[in-house]
Design a protein around this motif. Structure first.
Motif, PDB file in Angstrom:
ATOM      1  N   ASN A  80      -3.898   8.316  -2.762  1.00 50.59           N
ATOM      2  CA  ASN A  80      -3.446   7.933  -1.415  1.00 50.59           C
ATOM      3  C   ASN A  80      -4.058   6.609  -0.988  1.00 50.59           C
ATOM      4  N   VAL A  81      -5.351   6.416  -1.281  1.00 51.96           N
ATOM      5  CA  VAL A  81      -6.001   5.145  -0.957  1.00 51.96           C
ATOM      6  C   VAL A  81      -5.354   4.018  -1.757  1.00 51.96           C
ATOM      7  N   LEU A  82      -5.103   4.277  -3.027  1.00 51.19           N
ATOM      8  CA  LEU A  82      -4.443   3.280  -3.878  1.00 51.19           C
ATOM      9  C   LEU A  82      -3.061   2.940  -3.343  1.00 51.19           C
ATOM     10  N   TRP A  83      -2.313   3.954  -2.932  1.00 49.43           N
ATOM     11  CA  TRP A  83      -0.982   3.726  -2.367  1.00 49.43           C
ATOM     12  C   TRP A  83      -1.065   2.899  -1.083  1.00 49.43           C
ATOM     13  N   ALA A  84      -2.071   3.214  -0.242  1.00 47.90           N
ATOM     14  CA  ALA A  84      -2.228   2.452   1.002  1.00 47.90           C
ATOM     15  C   ALA A  84      -2.506   0.980   0.706  1.00 47.90           C
ATOM     16  N   GLY A  85      -3.266   0.707  -0.350  1.00 47.75           N
ATOM     17  CA  GLY A  85      -3.529  -0.681  -0.736  1.00 47.75           C
ATOM     18  C   GLY A  85      -2.290  -1.377  -1.265  1.00 47.75           C
ATOM     19  N   LYS A  86      -1.511  -0.666  -2.074  1.00 47.17           N
ATOM     20  CA  LYS A  86      -0.301  -1.268  -2.645  1.00 47.17           C
ATOM     21  C   LYS A  86       0.792  -1.482  -1.611  1.00 47.17           C
ATOM     22  N   SER A  87       0.850  -0.601  -0.617  1.00 51.07           N
ATOM     23  CA  SER A  87       1.921  -0.716   0.379  1.00 51.07           C
ATOM     24  C   SER A  87       1.609  -1.756   1.452  1.00 51.07           C
ATOM     25  N   LEU A  89      -0.721  -1.277   3.763  1.00 45.01           N
ATOM     26  CA  LEU A  89      -1.325  -0.600   4.902  1.00 45.01           C
ATOM     27  C   LEU A  89      -2.821  -0.893   4.974  1.00 45.01           C
ATOM     28  N   ALA A  90      -3.464  -0.992   3.805  1.00 43.86           N
ATOM     29  CA  ALA A  90      -4.891  -1.329   3.717  1.00 43.86           C
ATOM     30  C   ALA A  90      -5.038  -2.429   2.662  1.00 43.86           C
ATOM     31  N   PRO A  91      -4.812  -3.677   3.038  1.00 50.09           N
ATOM     32  CA  PRO A  91      -4.762  -4.760   2.046  1.00 50.09           C
ATOM     33  C   PRO A  91      -6.096  -5.069   1.367  1.00 50.09           C
ATOM     34  N   ARG A  92      -7.214  -4.638   1.937  1.00 52.15           N
ATOM     35  CA  ARG A  92      -8.518  -4.961   1.348  1.00 52.15           C
ATOM     36  C   ARG A  92      -8.967  -3.961   0.287  1.00 52.15           C
ATOM     37  N   VAL A  93      -8.150  -2.990  -0.020  1.00 53.72           N
ATOM     38  CA  VAL A  93      -8.517  -1.964  -0.998  1.00 53.72           C
ATOM     39  C   VAL A  93      -8.580  -2.592  -2.396  1.00 53.72           C
ATOM     40  N   ASP A  94      -9.670  -2.316  -3.109  1.00 53.27           N
ATOM     41  CA  ASP A  94      -9.808  -2.762  -4.490  1.00 53.27           C
ATOM     42  C   ASP A  94      -8.955  -1.827  -5.360  1.00 53.27           C
ATOM     43  N   GLN A  95      -7.746  -2.273  -5.686  1.00 59.19           N
ATOM     44  CA  GLN A  95      -6.781  -1.407  -6.350  1.00 59.19           C
ATOM     45  C   GLN A  95      -7.224  -0.997  -7.751  1.00 59.19           C
TER      46      GLN A  95
END
Length: 125
Positions: A80-87, A89-95
């Protein structure tokens, strides 16, 4: 009974919230796949399954199934965190980091299932 009804209501609301997010992202033009959004409900379901597995009478099955469900819940949480980064929604996520974590929990879930399957077969024989 009250806790189960509350959890069922929360699960129902989380699925509808996930569908609303999917619709919102589609309206804004984000590429959003509904199976990814519905994994929010899978996370809640995995946690509820782990809570139910704690009450099994067989100690080995109780441990294996509970740990397996917790691994699955952690996999879905990382996904879910990975999806939020890819979408977006959370652009700072280290994918890359979250993809590795998600993969680790997926492998642990699969290995756990493979380890307790022979025990289940032996119990049936």
């Amino acid at each position: 009974v009250y806790k189960r009804q509350t959890f069922t209501l929360l699960l129902f609301l989380s699925l509808h919230l996930a569908l609303l997010f999917a619709l919102y992202f589609q309206i804004l033009g984000f590429s959003c796949e509904s199976p990814q959004v519905l994994r929010l409900g899978n996370s809640a379901d995995a946690l509820e399954s782990a809570k139910r597995a704690v009450h099994l009478s067989d100690v080995v099955l109780r441990f294996c199934i509970t740990v397996s469900h917790l691994n699955r819940a952690l996999y879905f949480a990382c996904d879910n965190v990975l999806w939020a980064g890819k979408s977006g929604l959370a652009p700072r996520v280290d994918q890359e980091k979250w993809a590795q974590r998600s993969f680790r929990f997926d492998i642990l879930f699969t290995l756990q299932d493979l380890l307790y399957s022979p025990y289940r077969v032996a119990c049936l024989l």
